[in-house]
Each structure stands twice: as C-alpha cells, then as structure tokens.
Design a protein around this motif. Structure first.
Motif, PDB file in Angstrom:
ATOM      1  N   ILE A  31       0.845  -1.194   0.000  1.00  0.00           N
ATOM      2  CA  ILE A  31       0.000   0.000   0.000  1.00  0.00           C
ATOM      3  C   ILE A  31       0.877   1.239   0.000  1.00  0.00           C
ATOM      4  N   ASP A  32       0.449   2.273  -0.730  1.00  0.00           N
ATOM      5  CA  ASP A  32       1.132   3.566  -0.772  1.00  0.00           C
ATOM      6  C   ASP A  32       0.160   4.648  -0.326  1.00  0.00           C
ATOM      7  N   LEU A  33       0.595   5.494   0.615  1.00  0.00           N
ATOM      8  CA  LEU A  33      -0.233   6.582   1.127  1.00  0.00           C
ATOM      9  C   LEU A  33       0.433   7.912   0.788  1.00  0.00           C
ATOM     10  N   TYR A  34      -0.320   8.806   0.115  1.00  0.00           N
ATOM     11  CA  TYR A  34       0.226  10.066  -0.393  1.00  0.00           C
ATOM     12  C   TYR A  34      -0.320  11.259   0.371  1.00  0.00           C
ATOM     13  N   SER A  35       0.500  12.282   0.511  1.00  0.00           N
ATOM     14  CA  SER A  35       0.062  13.531   1.130  1.00  0.00           C
ATOM     15  C   SER A  35      -1.064  14.140   0.298  1.00  0.00           C
ATOM     16  N   GLY A  36      -2.084  14.662   0.995  1.00  0.00           N
ATOM     17  CA  GLY A  36      -3.198  15.290   0.303  1.00  0.00           C
ATOM     18  C   GLY A  36      -4.139  14.332  -0.379  1.00  0.00           C
ATOM     19  N   LYS A  37      -4.089  13.052  -0.013  1.00  0.00           N
ATOM     20  CA  LYS A  37      -4.969  12.045  -0.592  1.00  0.00           C
ATOM     21  C   LYS A  37      -5.661  11.256   0.517  1.00  0.00           C
ATOM     22  N   ILE A  38      -6.905  10.866   0.259  1.00  0.00           N
ATOM     23  CA  ILE A  38      -7.633   9.981   1.163  1.00  0.00           C
ATOM     24  C   ILE A  38      -7.671   8.605   0.536  1.00  0.00           C
ATOM     25  N   HIS A  39      -7.062   7.642   1.225  1.00  0.00           N
ATOM     26  CA  HIS A  39      -6.938   6.275   0.729  1.00  0.00           C
ATOM     27  C   HIS A  39      -7.790   5.363   1.608  1.00  0.00           C
ATOM     28  N   ALA A  40      -8.859   4.801   1.051  1.00  0.00           N
ATOM     29  CA  ALA A  40      -9.741   3.913   1.798  1.00  0.00           C
ATOM     30  C   ALA A  40      -9.251   2.481   1.708  1.00  0.00           C
ATOM     31  N   VAL A  41      -9.333   1.763   2.817  1.00  0.00           N
ATOM     32  CA  VAL A  41      -9.027   0.334   2.862  1.00  0.00           C
ATOM     33  C   VAL A  41     -10.309  -0.381   3.273  1.00  0.00           C
ATOM     34  N   ILE A  42     -10.792  -1.252   2.391  1.00  0.00           N
ATOM     35  CA  ILE A  42     -12.076  -1.906   2.654  1.00  0.00           C
ATOM     36  C   ILE A  42     -11.917  -3.424   2.596  1.00  0.00           C
ATOM     37  N   GLY A  43     -12.898  -4.106   3.137  1.00  0.00           N
ATOM     38  CA  GLY A  43     -12.904  -5.561   3.155  1.00  0.00           C
ATOM     39  C   GLY A  43     -13.889  -6.031   4.197  1.00  0.00           C
ATOM     40  N   GLU A  44     -14.259  -7.297   4.129  1.00  0.00           N
ATOM     41  CA  GLU A  44     -15.169  -7.854   5.120  1.00  0.00           C
ATOM     42  C   GLU A  44     -14.496  -7.905   6.492  1.00  0.00           C
ATOM     43  N   ASN A  45     -15.310  -8.114   7.535  1.00  0.00           N
ATOM     44  CA  ASN A  45     -14.727  -8.358   8.857  1.00  0.00           C
ATOM     45  C   ASN A  45     -13.809  -9.570   8.777  1.00  0.00           C
ATOM     46  N   GLY A  46     -12.604  -9.419   9.330  1.00  0.00           N
ATOM     47  CA  GLY A  46     -11.641 -10.506   9.288  1.00  0.00           C
ATOM     48  C   GLY A  46     -10.789 -10.514   8.040  1.00  0.00           C
ATOM     49  N   ALA A  47     -10.912  -9.468   7.192  1.00  0.00           N
ATOM     50  CA  ALA A  47     -10.130  -9.421   5.954  1.00  0.00           C
ATOM     51  C   ALA A  47      -8.686  -9.001   6.192  1.00  0.00           C
ATOM     52  N   GLY A  48      -8.395  -8.453   7.381  1.00  0.00           N
ATOM     53  CA  GLY A  48      -7.022  -8.049   7.684  1.00  0.00           C
ATOM     54  C   GLY A  48      -6.825  -6.549   7.794  1.00  0.00           C
ATOM     55  N   LYS A  49      -7.917  -5.788   7.788  1.00  0.00           N
ATOM     56  CA  LYS A  49      -7.803  -4.327   7.800  1.00  0.00           C
ATOM     57  C   LYS A  49      -7.164  -3.821   9.094  1.00  0.00           C
ATOM     58  N   SER A  50      -7.653  -4.298  10.235  1.00  0.00           N
ATOM     59  CA  SER A  50      -7.144  -3.802  11.522  1.00  0.00           C
ATOM     60  C   SER A  50      -5.682  -4.169  11.729  1.00  0.00           C
TER      61      SER A  50
END
Length: 522
Positions: A31-50
């Motif tokens: 994953i790449d996170l850029y200044s001035g950008k909103i990057h959403a991370v989605i997935g079902e519960n248990g997908a590994g987001k947390s």
C-alpha cells in the motif's frame, strides 16, 4: 498513471505479512499513502484491515515486509517513533478513561509532549481549545467522558490525534458510532485536512461513504490485497464483488415492500406497554426520559430513531431493567419494574439484550469465546447440574452457536478480544438468541459491521420477529430502521416525540421529529 503516483509516497508498505496462530491476518500486502490524498481500505470483517493499520501506525511488528517513510526505510513496531514522525491514529473503539474529564484524557494522551512544546504550537490547553473551535468538535473539556454520547467520545479521540499535527492520519472505522449528521461533519473535517496536505488512511465498511470521500481504494480479502483502484475506476457493486469474491452482491437500493406484519394478531395484550412513562434524574436535572407511550406486540419490530445522545442509552437501560420508571404505566411481559428482578430471572423470562457497546457491555473480552457464548446460561441444564459444570455440553452448545452464526474463529478457546468487530457482534447475537426470545432490545446492532455481516444481523432480527419476539430496535442508521421496522418512534432530548408508520412519507416525518417538531407524529 495517476499523477500522484509519480511522487514519492509519504508512507509505503511492501509485502506486509502477519501470521497469528491459525490465521494469516496479512499476506504480502502492498500500500502507498500520499500527502493530500484519502486512501480507503475496505474488506469484510476478518479481511485483515485492523492488522494492516496496526502495522502502519507502529503497534504491530509484521513477520515479513518493509516500511518506508518519505522514501527512507522505517523499522516497524515503534509506536512512539511513528508518532514523532507525524503518524496519528483514531481507533474504532474509544480508549479513554471514562471516569476522567475530557481535559484529563488529553493530559494523559501521548500527544501531550509534542503539543506542549512551544516549537509545535504552545500550551496544550490553548492548542486543544483552538483545534476544538477550528473543527467545531463541540467538546466541553470539563465534562466527564462517561456522561458523553459515543459520538462525542469519538471527537475526543479525533482531537487527541490532531494535537500532534499529524502528517498521516489513520482512522479505523471512524463512522461506526456516529449519526448521519456527525458523519457529514467528519467528512468535511477530513476534506479540510486533505486540502492542507494531510495523508489520510480510512478503514471503512460503508461503500457509499468510501465512494463519496476517497481518492484511492485498496480492497483486502482473506488477508490479501485483491485490488488497488482509483475512485473513478469503480462503483459499489464492483467493490462489493471484490470484497466477497465469487459471491454476487447487489448494493443498489431496494424497495423493501410492505414492512413486517404483526404476527399472532389475536394477541390482545402487547409484550411491551408504556403509557406516559417518565424517568427522573438526580439533583434537579432535566428528566432522563419523558412521555414514553408505545406498545409492541409479538412479531413486531419498533424502530427508535434520534440523534445520538438524546435518550437512547437511557431507553435501553429502562427496557432491559437497569433503570426504573419514575411514573406512568410500565409493563413488559407482565412485569411493572424489571429492575426488581435479577438478570438471571429477566433472561429466564425471555428478555434479551444487545447493547450498543459490545466490547464493554456485551462481552468479557479476555475470556474465551466459548465462555462468552454460554455464560449467562451457565446455571441452567444441561450446562450445569447440582452445581457441577458440564464442560462437554458447554463445548457442544458453543460449537452449534458458532456454526449457526458463522463465527470466524480458529478456536473457541481464543479470547473474544481476538475476534473482528463483526464476529464479536455475532457472539453477542448467538448468545442472546440461543433460546427463543420473547422480548429483544437491540441498540446499534450493525455499527462497525461490513455489508455482509450487517445483512446477517438483519436476517436474524427478522427471524426472531417471525418466531414471535417483540423487538425494539434503537439505531442511528435510518436506512436500517426503514428496512426492518413496522413503525418508528423518535427521541429528542429525552422526550418521546411520537411514532411514524413506515410508509413513503416516513423519512421526511422522522427528520422533522428528530429536529423537535412534534406535529409530524402519528
């Protein structure tokens, strides 16, 4: 290629892998996170987001993978160092000391050193008040946290993160405990931060929110990154299909048709009957609840709408026996004051409850999942007999509950804290609905749940109603209320504003009642 992708990302992650006993939480995630950008991370519960965000803000050490900050290698697992770099975090579940004031929680937070440094903004109190006013968070610094609605508690967490002037702000399900109005305000705030150049990573479930706010979207499924998309490249149906794999999911609005009809129509006495019930407060303060008048019959779902903090928690406590009525006619399953009955007797009557805060009120997080599934039945046969616990029956019943509610857990011996939010909610539902419910009170049952888990919860409420349960559904999600409820009542500043039938005019009338206009009540 998006122009931003030609720049060096503020935070870059490569091949992040984290394995827990029996579970691959993250499997080679980039994953790449850029200044001035909103990057959403989605997935079902248990997908590994947390697990992913826990690594990105420095609390988890991956088993494999690399992190880079502004192109420079960054050693994982040093949260204080990550904070010093400018990485802020707003958790899904508040981590506040509830017996302390808002201000005392700020003093305790890790941001105090940076915020108190004259080089970074001067005195902590002055800076906190300035941010509170700038972003219109509406916090009273002298208020006890325990007296605040969940939305205000989330604002405290948000302000704690802002005190360190973050370059990257990571939010884990920030809208899970917010009302629609609070969500709109939060989104405006995030857009302000984006305009100022802050990088934002947003962990989310609601696809409409993701599509309205984000610039880029990463989709996780079973620990793997299955897609990275620009907002313009996708829609809700596409994202839902990516999240669940081969299953076809239609997220478009559906006409739900006729609301759930009353069953057992010959019943002449309602399960729940309140007439002009009031609940007094202490020390000459305004009443906690006023003018409560409604009936709920077997098979009905009565929805309760209102802006968070307008008496929903007190109504839940009244209906489940943790508060006593001060005046008026109150009757639930023939009882005029449930608070006089011990919890075991309320449960034996068929009164079940799912509170809005599953982590504090619904679960013993450090105990095994197995124990959480059956604890309130521990004194009943066949779980125990003559004071002796029958562990084999415990395991058998818990296993059946796990299968029925599709609770994703490698072992029932694992602590409940190890489960994702959706699976924790399933544990609460599985326990409360193991026996047939006669009266079920549920508050915010799908907060923090993904689409699939929320649909599962809705199906269980429908099934409970079809089996004859009278249900009071307290929710800040108007769509959920309109989807499930036969009628919808509204609370405003603790006052019962009246009931609206779930028809084509319901949405407008409920909105006016929430604003305090009682003329729209039926």
């Amino acid at each position: 290629m998006n122009e931003a992708n030609l720049e060096t990302p503020l935070l870059r992650a490569r091949d992040l892998t984290k394995i827990y006993p029996g579970i691959v939480a993250n499997d080679g995630v980039d994953i790449d996170l850029y200044s001035g950008k909103i990057h959403a991370v989605i997935g079902e519960n248990g997908a590994g987001k947390s697990t992913l965000v826990s690594t990105l803000y420095g609390s988890t050490i991956p088993d494999r993978g690399e992190l880079y900050w502004n192109g420079q290698a960054l050693e994982a697992g040093h949260r204080q160092k990550f904070q010093a770099l400018g990485i802020g975090f707003v958790p899904q579940h508040v981590t506040l000391c509830q017996t302390f004031t808002v201000w005392e929680n700020f003093v305790l937070c890790d941001a105090r050193k940076a915020a108190s440094n004259p080089a970074t903004g001067g005195d902590l109190r002055k800076r906190a008040e300035s941010l509170n006013n700038e972003y219109e968070l509406g916090l009273d610094f002298n208020a006890l946290v325990s007296d605040l609605a969940l939305g205000k508690r989330q604002n405290i967490e948000f302000l704690k993160a802002l005190l360190s002037s973050p370059k990257l702000l990571i939010l884990d399900e920030p809208t899970a405990i917010l009302t629609p109005g609070e969500v709109e305000r939060l989104f405006e705030l995030l857009k302000q931060l984006r305009r100022k150049g802050t990088a934002i990573a947003l962990i989310a479930h609601k696809l409409a929110e993701v599509l309205s706010l984000s610039d880029e979207i990463t989709v996780l499924r079973k620990g793997k990154r299955v897609a990275h998309l620009q907002r313009s490249e996708t829609d809700a149906n596409h994202l839902a299909s990516l999240m669940v794999g081969d299953q076809i999911v239609d997220t478009s609005s559906k006409d739900q048709g006729t609301p759930l009809e009353t069953i057992n129509a010959k019943e002449t006495r309602p399960t729940v009957w309140l007439d002009e019930v009031e609940v007094e407060s202490i020390k000459n303060q305004p009443k906690l609840l006023e003018d409560l008048s409604f009936k709920v019959y077997p098979g009905q779902i009565l929805g309760v709408a209102g802006i968070d903090g307008n008496g929903q928690r007190e109504l839940f406590d009244l209906l489940t026996g943790d508060l006593s009525p001060s005046s008026g006619m109150f009757e639930i399953l023939g009882n005029d004051d449930l608070s006089a009955l011990p919890l075991s007797e309320r449960n034996a009557l068929g009164i079940k409850r799912v509170s809005e805060d599953r982590q504090h009120d619904g679960l013993a997080l450090e105990l095994p999942i197995l124990d959480n599934l059956i604890l309130q039945y521990a004194q009943q046969k066949p779980l125990s007999e003559k004071g002796w616990i029958k562990k084999s029956h415990w395991r058998e019943i818990a296993k059946k509950s796990q299968e029925r509610f599709s609770i994703a857990a490698a072992s029932l011996k694992a602590p409940a804290a190890s489960l994702s939010g959706g699976n924790q909610q399933k544990v609460v539902l599985a326990r409360e609905l193991r026996d047939k419910a006669k009266f079920l009170v549920v508050s915010q049952p799908t907060r923090g749940l993904d689409y699939k888990a929320a649909q599962f919860v809705a199906s269980q409420l429908r099934e409970a109603a079809k089996s004859g349960a009278a249900i009071v559904l307290i929710s800040g999600d108007l769509e959920e209320l309109l989807d499930l409820s036969l009628n919808i009542g509204v609370l405003h500043r603790g006052k019962w504003m009246g009931i609206v039938p779930n028809d084509t005019e319901a949405r407008k009338r409920i909105g006016r009642l929430m604003a305090g206009n009682r003329e729209d009540a039926a």
